[in-house]
Design an enzyme around this catalytic site. Structure first.
Site, PDB file in Angstrom:
ATOM      1  N   ARG A   1       0.856  -1.178   0.000  1.00 35.78           N
ATOM      2  CA  ARG A   1       0.000   0.000   0.000  1.00 35.78           C
ATOM      3  C   ARG A   1       0.898   1.236   0.000  1.00 35.78           C
ATOM      4  O   ARG A   1       2.111   1.118   0.117  1.00 35.78           O
ATOM      5  CB  ARG A   1      -0.926  -0.004   1.218  1.00 35.78           C
ATOM      6  CG  ARG A   1      -0.218  -0.438   2.504  1.00 35.78           C
ATOM      7  CD  ARG A   1      -0.676   0.275   3.709  1.00 35.78           C
ATOM      8  NE  ARG A   1      -0.491   1.709   3.602  1.00 35.78           N
ATOM      9  CZ  ARG A   1       0.651   2.326   3.840  1.00 35.78           C
ATOM     10  NH1 ARG A   1       1.747   1.676   4.158  1.00 35.78           N
ATOM     11  NH2 ARG A   1       0.726   3.638   3.727  1.00 35.78           N
ATOM     12  N   GLY A   2       0.256   2.413  -0.097  1.00 34.08           N
ATOM     13  CA  GLY A   2       1.039   3.635  -0.168  1.00 34.08           C
ATOM     14  C   GLY A   2       1.292   3.961  -1.625  1.00 34.08           C
ATOM     15  O   GLY A   2       1.646   3.070  -2.415  1.00 34.08           O
TER      16      GLY A   2
ATOM     17  N   ASP B   1      -1.541  10.821  -2.193  1.00 36.21           N
ATOM     18  CA  ASP B   1      -1.908   9.753  -3.136  1.00 36.21           C
ATOM     19  C   ASP B   1      -2.162  10.293  -4.525  1.00 36.21           C
ATOM     20  O   ASP B   1      -2.074   9.564  -5.523  1.00 36.21           O
ATOM     21  CB  ASP B   1      -3.137   9.005  -2.626  1.00 36.21           C
ATOM     22  CG  ASP B   1      -2.783   8.249  -1.363  1.00 36.21           C
ATOM     23  OD1 ASP B   1      -2.882   8.834  -0.278  1.00 36.21           O
ATOM     24  OD2 ASP B   1      -2.350   7.086  -1.479  1.00 36.21           O
TER      25      ASP B   1
ATOM     26  N   GLN C   1     -10.675  -3.040  11.005  1.00 33.69           N
ATOM     27  CA  GLN C   1     -10.726  -4.450  10.620  1.00 33.69           C
ATOM     28  C   GLN C   1     -10.340  -4.569   9.153  1.00 33.69           C
ATOM     29  O   GLN C   1     -10.898  -3.845   8.318  1.00 33.69           O
ATOM     30  CB  GLN C   1     -12.129  -5.012  10.806  1.00 33.69           C
ATOM     31  CG  GLN C   1     -12.156  -6.504  10.565  1.00 33.69           C
ATOM     32  CD  GLN C   1     -13.561  -7.063  10.457  1.00 33.69           C
ATOM     33  OE1 GLN C   1     -14.246  -6.803   9.493  1.00 33.69           O
ATOM     34  NE2 GLN C   1     -13.953  -7.847  11.429  1.00 33.69           N
TER      35      GLN C   1
HETATM   36  O1  MRU Z   1      -4.673   3.297   1.899  1.00 33.80           O
HETATM   37  P1  MRU Z   1      -3.179   3.463   1.864  1.00 33.80           P
HETATM   38  O2  MRU Z   1      -2.526   2.867   3.058  1.00 33.80           O
HETATM   39  O3  MRU Z   1      -2.587   2.993   0.572  1.00 33.80           O
HETATM   40  O4  MRU Z   1      -2.993   5.022   1.940  1.00 33.80           O
HETATM   41  C1  MRU Z   1      -1.693   5.551   1.961  1.00 33.80           C
HETATM   42  C2  MRU Z   1      -1.658   6.994   2.239  1.00 33.80           C
HETATM   43  O5  MRU Z   1      -2.639   7.676   2.276  1.00 33.80           O
HETATM   44  C3  MRU Z   1      -0.305   7.581   2.358  1.00 33.80           C
HETATM   45  O6  MRU Z   1      -0.272   8.595   3.295  1.00 33.80           O
HETATM   46  C4  MRU Z   1       0.046   8.119   0.967  1.00 33.80           C
HETATM   47  O7  MRU Z   1      -0.008   7.087   0.025  1.00 33.80           O
HETATM   48  C5  MRU Z   1       1.345   8.718   0.908  1.00 33.80           C
HETATM   49  S1  MRU Z   1       2.520   7.469   0.737  1.00 33.80           S
HETATM   50  C6  MRU Z   1       4.069   7.977   0.589  1.00 33.80           C
END
Ligand code: MRU
Length: 352
Positions: free
Chosen positions: A46-47, A246, A194
């Site tokens: 993720r991220g 994102d 969850q």
């Molecule tokens: O749902 P996720 O965990 O993928 O969301 C990630 C985020 O919102 C992070 O803060 C964002 O991707 C920045 S990552 C360098």
């Protein structure tokens, strides 16, 4: 190891399973597009920047695993796999950026072997560049931090959200490398109480991942709930806020739900609010309203792990991201330098 990488012996994707942290550090492998999609949907990876690499490696994986016997059939398979990958998570622009970049890189391939080679080379380049860009971005961002600063951050924008080093946490790592004493306040990051019916443990990114990776690096970190950010900012406990992103449109920064609230509180208290993100996160052709915000499952709020914490049939609204308008953003830290208001599209185009 890096958050996500390629196993050259098996031609599989390998990654740190982020759903198991901090209790367990386990490397898993994805040998099919289905298993990669499952890993993305379940937040094993993720991220935004890590998803960019996942998209790129995913295209390479489909090139290697397809048993198409002609180049045309292979390209069709790869394009279908690309579409499936992009559909897994709609908000982070890096995922589709990674998929499209690798598909473009294969255009000149003359046969199946070359297609696979071009795809893997490009995917690997995305991953390597991500690390370089984050370190560059980190250096620019570090110049904004003073010795003794406390930085509030939200979600996880660290090495786990990238291939390595991190964006928001990369800035902190770079400042620490410069010898500055920087402390972090990490917001827990609701509402992932969850994960899924199969994986029921809470998956909050701030409390599990940001604290874990900072503590691994011996960077002082204090965990708070998201709702405490107003209190700590009002009490003068925060010098700067730094978050990741994102997707960055002309008028807004999309990041994990809760980011917008922190931006308003920071503005109210005169605390600089910075966004740290590589330019692959920019989507300056679009405006806020053009972007789909991922809506996640109701059980993330009705349960905490296996424990029911709300009526089973209560209506739930569970957006995974929010949009922070540009007027709340002090600056955007990228590998090409720091952008300041009014964040003109032409300036971004020149520098991106
Ligand atoms: O749902 P996720 O965990 O993928 O969301 C990630 C985020 O919102 C992070 O803060 C964002 O991707 C920045 S990552 C360098």
């Amino acid at each position: 190891m890096r958050t996500i990488d390629w196993d050259y012996e098996k031609n599989n994707i390998i990654m740190i399973d982020q759903t198991l942290l901090p209790a367990e550090y386990r490397i898993i492998e994805c040998s099919t597009i289905e298993s990669l999609c499952e890993a993305i949907i379940s937040l094993r990876v993720r991220g935004a920047p890590a998803l960019g690499a996942a998209g790129g490696f995913g295209v390479a994986l489909s090139a290697f695993k397809s048993n198409a016997s002609s180049l045309d059939a292979l390209i069709k398979n790869i394009e279908n796999a690309g579409k499936t990958l992009i559909a897994t998570r709609p908000t982070a622009v890096n995922l589709s950026w990674g998929v499209k970049r690798v598909i473009r890189a294969m255009e000149d391939a003359r046969n199946i072997k070359e297609t696979r080679m071009f795809a893997l080379d490009e995917a690997k380049a995305i991953a390597d560049e991500d690390v370089k860009k984050n370190m560059q971005l980190g250096e620019y961002g570090a110049s904004l931090l003073e010795d003794g600063d406390t930085v509030l951050t939200h979600c996880n924008a660290g090495r786990l959200a990238c291939v390595d080093w991190g964006t928001a946490l990369g800035v902190i790592r770079s400042a620490r490398a410069d010898g500055k004493d920087i402390k972090v306040i990490a917001c827990e990051t609701r509402p992932l109480n969850q994960g899924s019916r199969r994986e029921t443990r809470p998956l909050n990114q701030g409390s599990r991942l940001t604290t874990w990776e900072l503590m691994e690096d011996k960077i002082p970190v204090t965990l708070i709930t998201d709702s405490m950010s107003g209190h700590v900012m009002r009490k003068g406990m925060v010098d700067k806020v730094i978050v990741g992103a994102d997707r960055i449109t002309q008028d807004a920064v999309f990041n994990k739900i809760g980011t917008y609230t922190h931006s308003i509180i920071a503005k109210e208290h005169g605390i600089p609010f910075y966004v740290a993100a590589p330019v692959s996160t920019f989507d300056f052709e679009r405006l806020e309203d053009d972007v789909e915000i991922e809506i996640r499952k109701p059980q993330e709020l009705r349960f905490f792990g296996n424990r029911q914490i709300a009526p089973l049939d209560v209506d739930v609204y569970n957006p995974a991201f929010d949009a922070t308008p540009m007027e709340n953003v002090t600056g955007i830290i990228t590998e090409n330098g720091i952008f300041y208001p009014p964040f003109l599209i032409d300036e971004v185009k020149i520098r991106v």
